[in-house]
Design a protein around this motif. Structure first.
Motif, short mmCIF file in Angstrom:
data_model
loop_
_atom_site.label_atom_id
_atom_site.label_comp_id
_atom_site.label_asym_id
_atom_site.label_seq_id
_atom_site.Cartn_x
_atom_site.Cartn_y
_atom_site.Cartn_z
N LEU A 152 0.86 -1.18 0.00
CA LEU A 152 0.00 0.00 0.00
C LEU A 152 0.90 1.23 0.00
N GLU A 153 0.62 2.14 -0.92
CA GLU A 153 1.36 3.41 -0.96
C GLU A 153 0.49 4.48 -0.32
N PHE A 154 1.06 5.12 0.69
CA PHE A 154 0.36 6.20 1.39
C PHE A 154 0.97 7.55 0.98
N PRO A 155 0.28 8.64 1.28
CA PRO A 155 0.90 9.95 1.10
C PRO A 155 2.19 10.04 1.93
N GLU A 156 2.99 11.05 1.68
CA GLU A 156 4.24 11.29 2.41
C GLU A 156 5.28 10.20 2.13
N GLY A 157 5.05 9.37 1.10
CA GLY A 157 6.02 8.34 0.76
C GLY A 157 6.02 7.15 1.69
N ILE A 158 5.01 7.04 2.54
CA ILE A 158 4.95 5.90 3.47
C ILE A 158 4.50 4.65 2.70
N ILE A 159 5.22 3.56 2.91
CA ILE A 159 4.90 2.30 2.23
C ILE A 159 4.54 1.25 3.27
N ALA A 160 3.42 0.56 3.04
CA ALA A 160 3.06 -0.56 3.93
C ALA A 160 3.15 -1.86 3.15
N ASN A 161 3.90 -2.79 3.71
CA ASN A 161 3.95 -4.15 3.16
C ASN A 161 3.06 -5.03 4.02
N CYS A 162 2.03 -5.58 3.39
CA CYS A 162 1.06 -6.38 4.13
C CYS A 162 1.10 -7.81 3.62
N ARG A 163 0.97 -8.73 4.54
CA ARG A 163 0.87 -10.14 4.13
C ARG A 163 -0.26 -10.78 4.92
N THR A 164 -1.04 -11.58 4.22
CA THR A 164 -2.10 -12.31 4.90
C THR A 164 -2.12 -13.73 4.34
N SER A 165 -2.37 -14.69 5.20
CA SER A 165 -2.29 -16.08 4.76
C SER A 165 -3.15 -16.96 5.66
N VAL A 166 -3.60 -18.05 5.07
CA VAL A 166 -4.27 -19.07 5.89
C VAL A 166 -3.47 -20.38 5.85
N VAL A 167 -2.22 -20.30 5.36
CA VAL A 167 -1.35 -21.48 5.39
C VAL A 167 0.01 -21.23 6.05
N GLU A 168 0.31 -19.96 6.32
CA GLU A 168 1.54 -19.63 7.05
C GLU A 168 1.15 -18.71 8.19
N SER A 169 1.91 -18.75 9.28
CA SER A 169 1.47 -17.91 10.40
C SER A 169 2.21 -16.58 10.42
N GLY A 170 1.68 -15.66 11.21
CA GLY A 170 2.27 -14.33 11.36
C GLY A 170 1.24 -13.41 11.97
N ASN A 171 1.68 -12.55 12.87
CA ASN A 171 0.72 -11.72 13.60
C ASN A 171 1.48 -10.52 14.16
N ARG A 172 1.72 -9.50 13.33
CA ARG A 172 2.50 -8.37 13.81
C ARG A 172 2.24 -7.11 12.99
N LEU A 173 2.51 -6.02 13.64
CA LEU A 173 2.39 -4.70 13.02
C LEU A 173 3.60 -3.89 13.47
N ARG A 174 4.44 -3.49 12.51
CA ARG A 174 5.64 -2.74 12.88
C ARG A 174 5.68 -1.45 12.07
N VAL A 175 6.04 -0.38 12.74
CA VAL A 175 6.13 0.92 12.08
C VAL A 175 7.56 1.44 12.23
N ASN A 176 8.22 1.64 11.10
CA ASN A 176 9.58 2.18 11.10
C ASN A 176 9.52 3.67 10.78
N CYS A 177 10.17 4.46 11.64
CA CYS A 177 10.10 5.91 11.52
C CYS A 177 11.50 6.48 11.35
N ALA A 178 11.58 7.76 11.07
CA ALA A 178 12.89 8.41 10.87
C ALA A 178 13.75 8.28 12.12
N ASP A 179 13.14 8.35 13.31
CA ASP A 179 13.93 8.37 14.55
C ASP A 179 13.64 7.18 15.47
N GLY A 180 13.18 6.07 14.94
CA GLY A 180 12.91 4.91 15.80
C GLY A 180 11.84 4.04 15.20
N TRP A 181 11.33 3.14 16.00
CA TRP A 181 10.29 2.22 15.50
C TRP A 181 9.41 1.80 16.67
#
Ligand code: NDP
Length: 333
Positions: free
Chosen positions: A228-257
């Motif tokens: 997903l491309e957001f304004p301000e050049g923010i990019i979100a990489n999303c993955r969804t699956s019903v055969v592999e697991s994963g459950n997280r939301l991470r935000v990387n910023c200019a000065d931390g995360w």
């Protein structure tokens, strides 16, 4: 003092989520009471009546649920049927003059979502979508960070909502495309909604690839990846699956995360920040909090936290992802 008025809730569709999560959670709410059921399975009726003390007069089936219009015990109709049926029963509920709570994903298409919104508006009833995460306190911290930007400009977001399932029998609605089965509809809305609330912005474009190659999932996607491309050049990489697991939301910023892991479990949603803050506020029961918040909006005449428009935005992205995968193109929203 006069006792506080509780709202009478009728659950429509007594499957897994109603039985194991919503009905028990309703017992924990302050402002709601489970008073009615709508079911197509007669064998469930005595079990539910006995367990929750539901009166004969408050038991309905799909063919007569419009008669809820004449039942003053019921204030809210909660639609918990397969996704492909959300629009049909949400509209019946709204036309019965009852407030509507509709499970996620809201419906199959933007047009269906709009039909639900219009029916609720016409009947002057409130509509909430069952996005329980938006009622969860650590998720709300992430939503606030999108506004206050404590770690500077947002750069990239990683949103994963997936579970390693083994599939279900082919006659189960979760294996059927026209009922809303597959990873993108069923789980993908958590990643999409998560990316949107983490950004606090609306995406402008989506590029997606969907995988149908798993032998058990013939008709529906087993995994979908979206950028997903957001304004301000923010990019979100999303993955969804019903055969592999994963459950997280991470935000990387200019000065931390900062991150939440898990980001969408029923219990124990928690996280941390790059400077060692814990995001670990406790919530006793997400569904009870969600239903109490939605009930208070009705009782106080205030805005609901998750209106139909919010569910509809995610469905617009789901549909754009499907189109992107089919055409092999980036879709501008
Ligand atoms: P289930 O398959 O376990 O239950 C669905 C129920 O809907 C059935 O038991 C049945 O109830 C009723 N139903 C009516 N028509 C049909 C039909 N044609 N085919 C199958 N069932 C039908 O699904 P879930 O309870 O897991 O999911 C229901 C909804 O809740 C979905 O929209 C799902 O996305 C959402 N959900 C949300 C979650 C959340 O965390 N917010 C978690 C899990 C689900 P009856 O026999 O009483 O008629």
């Amino acid at each position: 003092a006069t006792p506080k008025r509780k709202l009478g809730v009728a659950l429509v569709g007594l499957g897994y989520y109603s039985r194991d999560l919503l009905a028990p959670a309703l017992q924990l709410t302050e402002h709601c009471e489970l008073r009615g059921i709508v079911t197509g399975s007669p064998e469930k009726i005595p079990v539910w009546q006995e367990k929750y003390g539901i009166k004969d007069a408050n038991v309905y089936h799909y063919g007569n649920m419009h008669r809820l219009a004449n039942n003053p015990d019921i204030d809210v109709i909660y639609i918990v049927v397969p996704t492909g049926l959300h629009m049909k029963y949400s509209v019946i509920a709204a036309n019965a003059g009852k407030h509507v709570w509709c499970e996620k994903p809201m419906a199959m298409s933007v047009q269906e979502c709009q039909t639900i919104i219009d029916a609720c508006r016409k009947n002057k009833v409130k509509l909430s979508v069952g996005y329980r995460m938006q009622h969860e306190p650590n998720t709300q911290t992430i939503m606030q960070y999108a506004q206050s930007r404590p770690y500077g400009a947002l750069q990239t977001i990683d949103a994963v909502a997936a579970y390693a399932g083994n599939g279900l029998p082919a006659d189960n609605w979760r294996m059927q495309a026209d009922m809303g089965g597959g990873a993108l509809y069923d789980m993908g809305v958590y990643a999409i909604n998560g990316a949107r609330y983490a950004a606090g912005l609306e995406p402008v474009a989506v590029t997606a690839t969907r995988d149908f190659s798993h032998p058990k999932f013939e008709e529906v996607d087993n995994t979908t990846r979206l950028t997903l491309e957001f304004p301000e050049g923010i990019i979100a990489n999303c993955r969804t699956s019903v055969v592999e697991s994963g459950n997280r939301l991470r935000v990387n910023c200019a000065d931390g995360w900062y991150r939440l892991a898990p980001m969408q479990s029923y219990n124990g949603v928690q996280g941390e920040t790059s400077d060692g803050k814990k995001l670990d506020k406790f919530i006793a029961n997400q569904q009870a909090a969600q239903m109490d918040n939605d009930a208070q909006a009705i009782l106080n005449g205030t805005a609901v936290k998750v209106p139909g428009e919010e569910g509809m935005r995610d469905i617009a992205i789901v549909r754009a992802a499907i189109e992107s995968d089919k055409k092999g193109e980036r879709i501008v929203l």
